[in-house]
Design a protein around this motif. Sequence first.
Motif, short mmCIF file in Angstrom:
data_model
loop_
_atom_site.label_atom_id
_atom_site.label_comp_id
_atom_site.label_asym_id
_atom_site.label_seq_id
_atom_site.Cartn_x
_atom_site.Cartn_y
_atom_site.Cartn_z
N LYS A 65 -2.62 4.81 -9.72
CA LYS A 65 -4.05 6.25 -10.20
C LYS A 65 -4.96 5.43 -9.66
O LYS A 65 -5.39 5.76 -8.97
CB LYS A 65 -3.46 6.35 -11.11
N ALA A 66 -4.98 4.19 -9.79
CA ALA A 66 -5.85 3.40 -9.62
C ALA A 66 -5.85 2.96 -8.28
O ALA A 66 -7.76 3.00 -7.27
CB ALA A 66 -6.13 1.92 -10.09
N GLN A 67 -5.30 2.87 -7.10
CA GLN A 67 -5.25 2.27 -6.14
C GLN A 67 -4.96 3.38 -5.55
O GLN A 67 -5.55 3.75 -3.61
CB GLN A 67 -3.87 2.06 -6.14
N THR A 68 -4.85 5.11 -6.02
CA THR A 68 -4.71 5.91 -5.55
C THR A 68 -5.82 6.43 -6.23
O THR A 68 -6.49 8.09 -5.21
CB THR A 68 -3.92 6.82 -5.48
N ALA A 70 -6.21 6.78 -14.20
CA ALA A 70 -6.08 5.62 -14.42
C ALA A 70 -7.09 4.35 -15.95
O ALA A 70 -6.24 4.09 -16.76
CB ALA A 70 -6.27 4.20 -13.57
N ILE A 71 -8.30 5.06 -15.77
CA ILE A 71 -8.94 4.76 -16.95
C ILE A 71 -7.97 5.16 -18.52
O ILE A 71 -8.24 4.85 -19.22
CB ILE A 71 -10.40 5.09 -17.20
N ALA A 72 -7.57 6.47 -18.55
CA ALA A 72 -7.20 6.90 -19.88
C ALA A 72 -5.92 5.99 -19.95
O ALA A 72 -5.88 5.79 -21.07
CB ALA A 72 -7.27 8.83 -19.06
N LEU A 73 -4.71 5.96 -19.56
CA LEU A 73 -4.22 5.07 -18.58
C LEU A 73 -3.63 4.20 -19.48
O LEU A 73 -3.28 3.74 -20.38
CB LEU A 73 -2.42 5.46 -17.26
N GLY A 130 0.90 -1.17 0.13
CA GLY A 130 -0.19 -0.06 -0.30
C GLY A 130 0.89 1.66 -0.11
O GLY A 130 0.33 2.56 0.20
N GLU A 131 2.24 1.39 -0.39
CA GLU A 131 2.70 2.28 -0.12
C GLU A 131 2.53 2.73 -1.71
O GLU A 131 4.03 3.23 -2.71
CB GLU A 131 4.49 1.44 -0.46
N SER A 132 1.94 3.46 -2.66
CA SER A 132 1.38 3.94 -3.46
C SER A 132 2.45 5.39 -3.51
O SER A 132 3.25 5.62 -4.75
CB SER A 132 0.24 4.76 -2.80
N ALA A 133 2.83 6.56 -1.99
CA ALA A 133 3.40 7.38 -3.45
C ALA A 133 5.08 6.54 -3.10
O ALA A 133 5.78 7.86 -4.00
CB ALA A 133 3.78 8.41 -1.68
N MET A 191 4.38 1.60 -17.35
CA MET A 191 3.14 2.12 -17.24
C MET A 191 2.47 1.66 -16.90
O MET A 191 1.06 2.33 -16.54
CB MET A 191 3.74 2.33 -19.60
N PHE A 192 2.15 0.23 -17.01
CA PHE A 192 1.52 -0.20 -16.71
C PHE A 192 1.56 -0.73 -14.75
O PHE A 192 0.38 0.57 -14.44
CB PHE A 192 1.61 -1.58 -17.27
N PHE A 193 2.46 -0.07 -13.93
CA PHE A 193 2.38 0.46 -12.85
C PHE A 193 1.94 1.25 -12.66
O PHE A 193 1.55 1.36 -11.93
CB PHE A 193 3.91 0.08 -12.14
N GLU A 194 2.28 2.19 -13.43
CA GLU A 194 1.87 3.68 -13.25
C GLU A 194 0.23 3.63 -13.27
O GLU A 194 -0.57 4.23 -12.89
CB GLU A 194 1.84 5.04 -14.67
#
Length: 356
Positions: A93-96, A102-105, A63-66, A86-89
Amino acid sequence: MPNPTPQAIPSKPSRLTLARRAKRSFSTIAVSAGVACAAVWASTHAWSATQHYADIKQALSTGESARALELVKKAKNDNPKDVQLMFFEGVIKAQTGDTRGAIALFEDMTEKYPELPEPHNNLGVLFAAKGDLEKAKAAFERAILTNPSYAAAHKNMADVYAALAKKNYGKALQVDGANTPNAPQMTLLGNLTPGAKPQDNVIVAMAKPAAATPAQAESNTQTQAATPAASAPAGASDGEKATAKAEQDIKDSVLIWAAAWSARDIDSYLSAYSASFDPGRGLTLGDWKQQRTERIVPRKRINVKIVNLRVNLNGKTATADFSQAYTSDTFNGTSVKRLDMVLEGGRWLIAKESVR
């Protein structure tokens, strides 16, 4: 007597000829050196990317999104076109809570890399979380089309069908709109792993169900801890009995560790780790303990469930592999973990913790 045939005397090469030969030799050396450098760079880059991925997955699973986002940005400096980054990003975005971003990416990824099932799957999960089941269904269909054997997408598709059926049934009975069924619980894939089993890269759970009460959380942990102890078969040798007991002791240690984490009992939780535990990431053991305390104690609710616990014993060391389902008031996630255990002072303690 016939005159001997005159032998051709080689002419001295011109400066232009010598220059051309030197240029060809230099070009050959340069190409060879370039190939060698490229091979070294590729090998170094592959190792660096693998390490980046492992660190990012570890941050995501806890859970360490930052921190995960910081690692992604750092890794992208080395390879800005890396599709995994790119996928991780998108996952971060979804996690935060940045669903729109997230949808756009992920939509961008489905256009650039339509052969990958994971972005399609994650789009479906995000659409379902918003209640847009038709879009979710279409996304899961595309995921299955790219990989017909992709189990995660099939499971999510089944959940969507169930939700659509429930929704349509409610309309048929003219149920009050306020009783619209909750979004189905689905899994957001957190990693691109060609050839891996879907359960190996499920990191984030989306469309979360209602929060469990403390009593339910306690019940979940007790259910795991109450699993009957494995015993050696009748007629087993003393060595086999000792092995069975050691394996059960290790399983008990893992379950006690999970129970302490669930109870936010920070002293018992930290006592499950060996003094030789290496937290990695350049942290000292003291810094890591302080970090874990700051992340566990303030939580209002934590529940850690251990599933499919398997132990591999090797003398006074062992490994414990399992699936970990973590839920709290701020984060829900599932990951595949390994604990390297060591026997110290009659207790099995954690020497290393890793996300696989």
